[in-house]
Design a protein around this motif. Structure first.
Motif, PDB file in Angstrom:
ATOM      1  N   GLU A  24      -3.699 -13.137 -19.808  1.00 57.38           N
ATOM      2  CA  GLU A  24      -5.242 -13.022 -19.986  1.00 57.38           C
ATOM      3  C   GLU A  24      -6.027 -13.348 -18.450  1.00 57.38           C
ATOM      4  N   GLU A  25      -5.235 -14.128 -17.605  1.00 56.90           N
ATOM      5  CA  GLU A  25      -5.882 -14.258 -16.324  1.00 56.90           C
ATOM      6  C   GLU A  25      -4.487 -14.224 -15.227  1.00 56.90           C
ATOM      7  N   PHE A  26      -4.869 -13.349 -14.338  1.00 54.76           N
ATOM      8  CA  PHE A  26      -3.730 -13.144 -13.409  1.00 54.76           C
ATOM      9  C   PHE A  26      -4.328 -12.625 -11.787  1.00 54.76           C
ATOM     10  N   GLU A  27      -3.406 -12.729 -10.931  1.00 55.75           N
ATOM     11  CA  GLU A  27      -3.858 -12.082  -9.514  1.00 55.75           C
ATOM     12  C   GLU A  27      -2.508 -11.041  -9.141  1.00 55.75           C
ATOM     13  N   ARG A  49      -5.229  -3.509  -2.361  1.00 55.13           N
ATOM     14  CA  ARG A  49      -6.081  -4.205  -2.856  1.00 55.13           C
ATOM     15  C   ARG A  49      -5.409  -5.798  -3.128  1.00 55.13           C
ATOM     16  N   HIS A  50      -6.197  -6.806  -3.239  1.00 60.67           N
ATOM     17  CA  HIS A  50      -5.706  -8.178  -3.749  1.00 60.67           C
ATOM     18  C   HIS A  50      -6.721  -8.393  -5.062  1.00 60.67           C
ATOM     19  N   ARG A  51      -6.211  -8.253  -6.113  1.00 55.55           N
ATOM     20  CA  ARG A  51      -7.017  -8.304  -7.316  1.00 55.55           C
ATOM     21  C   ARG A  51      -6.891  -9.351  -8.294  1.00 55.55           C
ATOM     22  N   ALA A  52      -7.938  -9.922  -9.205  1.00 56.28           N
ATOM     23  CA  ALA A  52      -7.782 -10.734 -10.068  1.00 56.28           C
ATOM     24  C   ALA A  52      -8.444 -10.207 -11.394  1.00 56.28           C
ATOM     25  N   TYR A  53      -7.821 -10.590 -12.348  1.00 52.85           N
ATOM     26  CA  TYR A  53      -8.243 -10.238 -13.830  1.00 52.85           C
ATOM     27  C   TYR A  53      -8.545 -11.358 -14.504  1.00 52.85           C
ATOM     28  N   ASP A  54      -9.928 -11.595 -15.217  1.00 54.09           N
ATOM     29  CA  ASP A  54     -10.027 -12.572 -15.900  1.00 54.09           C
ATOM     30  C   ASP A  54     -10.773 -11.802 -17.377  1.00 54.09           C
ATOM     31  N   PHE A  55      -9.645 -11.647 -18.275  1.00 52.07           N
ATOM     32  CA  PHE A  55      -9.740 -10.983 -19.576  1.00 52.07           C
ATOM     33  C   PHE A  55     -10.685 -11.626 -20.528  1.00 52.07           C
ATOM     34  N   PRO A  56     -10.691 -12.972 -20.704  1.00 54.62           N
ATOM     35  CA  PRO A  56     -11.683 -13.596 -21.491  1.00 54.62           C
ATOM     36  C   PRO A  56     -13.131 -13.485 -21.252  1.00 54.62           C
ATOM     37  N   ASP A 182       3.642  -8.851  -5.821  1.00 61.00           N
ATOM     38  CA  ASP A 182       3.120 -10.149  -5.740  1.00 61.00           C
ATOM     39  C   ASP A 182       1.896 -10.653  -7.035  1.00 61.00           C
ATOM     40  N   PHE A 183       2.830 -10.538  -8.105  1.00 63.18           N
ATOM     41  CA  PHE A 183       1.913 -10.989  -9.488  1.00 63.18           C
ATOM     42  C   PHE A 183       2.134 -12.523  -9.558  1.00 63.18           C
ATOM     43  N   THR A 184       0.984 -13.054  -9.806  1.00 58.54           N
ATOM     44  CA  THR A 184       0.608 -14.558 -10.162  1.00 58.54           C
ATOM     45  C   THR A 184       0.008 -14.578 -11.292  1.00 58.54           C
ATOM     46  N   LYS A 185       0.552 -15.464 -12.092  1.00 60.15           N
ATOM     47  CA  LYS A 185      -0.106 -15.782 -13.336  1.00 60.15           C
ATOM     48  C   LYS A 185      -1.344 -16.984 -13.114  1.00 60.15           C
ATOM     49  N   GLY A 186      -2.479 -16.732 -13.689  1.00 58.29           N
ATOM     50  CA  GLY A 186      -3.437 -17.532 -13.253  1.00 58.29           C
ATOM     51  C   GLY A 186      -4.346 -17.030 -12.162  1.00 58.29           C
ATOM     52  N   ILE A 187      -5.621 -17.812 -11.931  1.00 57.83           N
ATOM     53  CA  ILE A 187      -6.427 -17.230 -10.840  1.00 57.83           C
ATOM     54  C   ILE A 187      -6.557 -18.751  -9.956  1.00 57.83           C
ATOM     55  N   GLN A 188      -5.936 -18.770  -8.769  1.00 55.61           N
ATOM     56  CA  GLN A 188      -5.868 -19.695  -7.621  1.00 55.61           C
ATOM     57  C   GLN A 188      -7.087 -20.223  -7.253  1.00 55.61           C
ATOM     58  N   ASP A 189      -7.810 -19.284  -6.821  1.00 52.97           N
ATOM     59  CA  ASP A 189      -9.014 -19.295  -6.008  1.00 52.97           C
ATOM     60  C   ASP A 189     -10.202 -18.505  -6.829  1.00 52.97           C
ATOM     61  N   PHE A 193     -12.662 -14.191  -5.589  1.00 50.39           N
ATOM     62  CA  PHE A 193     -12.818 -12.902  -6.300  1.00 50.39           C
ATOM     63  C   PHE A 193     -14.040 -12.804  -7.024  1.00 50.39           C
ATOM     64  N   PHE A 194     -14.718 -13.905  -7.439  1.00 53.16           N
ATOM     65  CA  PHE A 194     -15.741 -13.484  -8.052  1.00 53.16           C
ATOM     66  C   PHE A 194     -17.318 -14.388  -7.708  1.00 53.16           C
ATOM     67  N   ARG A 195     -17.074 -15.030  -6.745  1.00 52.00           N
ATOM     68  CA  ARG A 195     -18.290 -15.612  -6.309  1.00 52.00           C
ATOM     69  C   ARG A 195     -19.108 -14.671  -5.446  1.00 52.00           C
ATOM     70  N   LEU A 196     -20.511 -14.334  -5.539  1.00 52.35           N
ATOM     71  CA  LEU A 196     -21.197 -13.464  -5.035  1.00 52.35           C
ATOM     72  C   LEU A 196     -21.787 -14.035  -3.735  1.00 52.35           C
ATOM     73  N   PRO A 197     -21.968 -13.674  -2.683  1.00 53.57           N
ATOM     74  CA  PRO A 197     -22.649 -14.148  -1.394  1.00 53.57           C
ATOM     75  C   PRO A 197     -24.265 -14.244  -1.724  1.00 53.57           C
ATOM     76  N   ASP A 198     -24.900 -15.244  -1.221  1.00 56.52           N
ATOM     77  CA  ASP A 198     -26.279 -15.484  -1.509  1.00 56.52           C
ATOM     78  C   ASP A 198     -27.121 -14.177  -1.045  1.00 56.52           C
ATOM     79  N   PHE A 199     -26.649 -13.292  -0.377  1.00 57.79           N
ATOM     80  CA  PHE A 199     -27.398 -12.073  -0.025  1.00 57.79           C
ATOM     81  C   PHE A 199     -27.494 -11.050  -1.280  1.00 57.79           C
ATOM     82  N   CYS A 200     -26.452 -11.250  -2.188  1.00 63.09           N
ATOM     83  CA  CYS A 200     -26.272 -10.191  -3.349  1.00 63.09           C
ATOM     84  C   CYS A 200     -27.507 -10.470  -4.295  1.00 63.09           C
ATOM     85  N   PRO A 201     -27.935  -9.334  -4.898  1.00 66.83           N
ATOM     86  CA  PRO A 201     -29.007  -9.469  -5.762  1.00 66.83           C
ATOM     87  C   PRO A 201     -28.239  -9.886  -7.143  1.00 66.83           C
ATOM     88  N   LYS A 202     -28.999 -10.795  -7.959  1.00 66.55           N
ATOM     89  CA  LYS A 202     -28.161 -11.226  -9.238  1.00 66.55           C
ATOM     90  C   LYS A 202     -28.361 -10.197 -10.356  1.00 66.55           C
TER      91      LYS A 202
END
Length: 202
Positions: A24-27, A49-56, A182-189, A193-202
């Motif tokens: 369900e979650e991996f990098e 790419r270095h990518r993270a998936y959060d299926f839930p 380089d598969f890793t189960k879970g999302i370490q940080d 991958f998902f935090r948007l910078p302050d200058f991004c529109p919400k």
């Protein structure tokens, strides 16, 4: 009767090769060789790419370095949120928010996919099952896709797509070949991958 028996054998063989689901979650790392043809204007590139998936949460995000055949290089970040039906494209200090119309990543192999082949890597160290299916999505993406997974763990191994998609109101012929590493189960940080910078529109 013979036809039904053959079909039953084929279905049974496919099921034996696991209609599996990835975690369900991996990098994961992705190496992508791709090309576009926009009415005779050809472009090819290699993307790392270095990518993270959060299926839930129905999210995926990645950082990428892209080398184009003209010698230019770009670094970017992209966050896709299928609940919000939006994606954010971030490059340098610029960020844009757009409507998300692309296909949502599939976590599981489905009965609509056909087992194309099974093979092994190394000295029978990994057994790989390759599945394929035609694609006809409302976004304008049409073609054929293959997805390969490590048997027993369902870790992604490779994928490919040949077809076309709609971009900016025009049809673009598109191909890509991806290999995963380089598969890793879970999302370490998660913020990476998902935090948007302050200058991004919400």
């Amino acid at each position: 009767m013979k036809l039904l028996l053959v079909l039953a054998v084929l279905v049974g063989a496919a099921l034996a090769q696991e209609l599996c689901c990835i975690p369900e979650e991996f990098e994961i790392g992705e190496g992508i060789l791709a090309s576009n043809d926009r009415g005779g204007k050809y472009e090819s590139y290699y993307e790392r790419r270095h990518r993270a998936y959060d299926f839930p949460k129905r999210k995926t995000g990645w950082e990428a370095d892209i080398d184009y055949m003209n010698g230019t290089r770009h670094r970017m970040k992209l966050v896709e949120d299928y609940n919000a039906k939006s994606f954010w494209f971030i490059e340098d200090d610029k960020c844009s928010k757009q409507q998300l119309r692309s296909r949502e990543p599939m976590r599981c192999v489905t009965i609509n996919e056909t087992l194309i082949r099974s093979y092994y890597v190394g000295d029978r160290q990994l057994n790989i099952d390759e599945w394929g299916a035609p694609i006809d999505h409302e976004s304008g993406e049409r073609g054929f896709e293959t997805r390969s997974f490590v048997r027993g763990s369902c870790i992604p191994f490779a994928s490919s797509f040949v077809g076309e998609r709609t971009q900016g109101g025009s049809t673009v012929r598109f191909t890509h070949q991806s290999h995963y590493e380089d598969f890793t189960k879970g999302i370490q940080d998660y913020d990476r991958f998902f935090r948007l910078p302050d200058f991004c529109p919400k």
